[in-house]
Design an enzyme around this catalytic site. Structure first.
Site, PDB file in Angstrom:
ATOM      1  N   SER A   8     -44.433 -28.734  -8.660  1.00 52.69           N
ATOM      2  CA  SER A   8     -45.483 -28.690  -9.682  1.00 52.69           C
ATOM      3  C   SER A   8     -45.421 -27.375 -10.448  1.00 52.69           C
ATOM      4  O   SER A   8     -45.558 -26.298  -9.863  1.00 52.69           O
ATOM      5  CB  SER A   8     -46.852 -28.829  -9.030  1.00 52.69           C
ATOM      6  N   ASP A  33     -48.836 -30.942 -14.659  1.00 55.68           N
ATOM      7  CA  ASP A  33     -50.273 -31.205 -14.626  1.00 55.68           C
ATOM      8  C   ASP A  33     -50.892 -30.926 -15.983  1.00 55.68           C
ATOM      9  O   ASP A  33     -50.829 -29.800 -16.491  1.00 55.68           O
ATOM     10  CB  ASP A  33     -50.951 -30.331 -13.569  1.00 55.68           C
ATOM     11  N   MET A  35     -54.411 -30.847 -17.914  1.00 52.69           N
ATOM     12  CA  MET A  35     -55.856 -30.795 -17.681  1.00 52.69           C
ATOM     13  C   MET A  35     -56.573 -30.434 -18.974  1.00 52.69           C
ATOM     14  O   MET A  35     -56.107 -29.581 -19.733  1.00 52.69           O
ATOM     15  CB  MET A  35     -56.185 -29.764 -16.600  1.00 52.69           C
ATOM     16  N   MET A  66     -54.844 -35.337 -16.006  1.00 54.58           N
ATOM     17  CA  MET A  66     -56.212 -35.162 -15.512  1.00 54.58           C
ATOM     18  C   MET A  66     -57.102 -34.918 -16.721  1.00 54.58           C
ATOM     19  O   MET A  66     -57.598 -33.811 -16.949  1.00 54.58           O
ATOM     20  CB  MET A  66     -56.257 -34.010 -14.508  1.00 54.58           C
ATOM     21  N   ASP A 173     -50.387 -35.443  -3.704  1.00 59.60           N
ATOM     22  CA  ASP A 173     -50.441 -34.215  -4.499  1.00 59.60           C
ATOM     23  C   ASP A 173     -51.638 -33.399  -4.043  1.00 59.60           C
ATOM     24  O   ASP A 173     -52.779 -33.871  -4.116  1.00 59.60           O
ATOM     25  CB  ASP A 173     -50.570 -34.579  -5.982  1.00 59.60           C
TER      26      ASP A 173
END
Length: 228
Positions: A8, A33, A35, A66, A173
């Site tokens: 990640s 990721d 966000m 996300m 995760d």
């Protein structure tokens, strides 16, 4: 399926993302990721960074969204170069339609569940997916401690995958490390997102190899993998 390790970049040096992507040579995917500071209380990166990363590495990108309204935004991440796009069940308005749209654009479609979200209501949706992600921490920040209470959920999900005879990847995760990866593999996971366990190591590529060895060993001894 052999165990897959997805480092990640949330734990990488954002000022050196191209170099950090190269530092995990041998990884199966690079986990990105995304966000938006609405769905989760953190803000990271978006489409332009994904486009740049896709040009900077030959490792395929696994984008974990996300964000609110993934129905609107997810297709843009496929266009940006993501080979796999994960949306959250809690945020998607039409998950089946969204999964089919992601697949129609040539990427793998994945759905994520927060720790408190049960898998059972989504059983009939599983054939529409290429991967299911079970969060083993509350999404939003890296470096959190692994939630052992998610292991039964991983097992139940693996049982549902077997029940329907699906070739569905099961990703975990959050808090995945040398201390926890074997438990995840034994429970049924086969794709592992690791952040600080990889990028916090002196040799990130060696950390990837070591985690894969641990996961494969645990999988070989796991009851769910017998006959695979």
């Amino acid at each position: 399926m052999a165990a897959q390790i997805n480092p990640s970049i949330l734990s990488a040096d954002f000022a050196r993302l191209a170099d950090e992507a190269q530092a995990v040579d041998g990884a199966d995917w690079l986990h990105v990721d995304v966000m938006d500071n609405h769905f989760v209380p953190n803000l990271t990166l978006g489409v332009p960074i994904v486009e740049s990363l896709a040009r900077a590495t030959s490792t395929p990108l696994d984008c974990h969204l996300m964000i609110e309204d993934p129905d609107r935004w997810a297709p843009q991440y496929v266009e940006a170069g993501a080979g796999s796009v994960t949306f959250h069940a809690e945020a998607a308005h039409a998950p089946v339609r969204l999964a089919r749209e992601i697949r129609s654009q040539g990427a793998r479609a994945s759905m994520a569940l927060k720790p408190a979200t049960a898998i059972e209501p989504y059983e009939d949706l599983l054939p529409e997916l290429d991967m299911l992600l079970i969060m083993t921490v509350e999404p939003g920040f890296g470096g959190q401690a692994f939630l052992d209470i998610m292991l039964p959920k991983i097992r139940r999900t693996r049982e549902l995958i077997a029940k329907h005879g699906l070739e569905l990847w099961l990703q975990v995760d959050g808090g995945v490390s040398a201390a926890t990866i074997e438990r995840c593999a034994e429970a049924g996971a086969d794709v592992f997102v690791a952040g600080s366990a990889v990028y916090g190591a002196k040799d990130p590529a060696e950390a990837v190899r070591a985690l894969r060895t641990q996961a494969e060993s645990a999988t070989a001894a796991a009851a769910w993998a017998c006959g695979h």
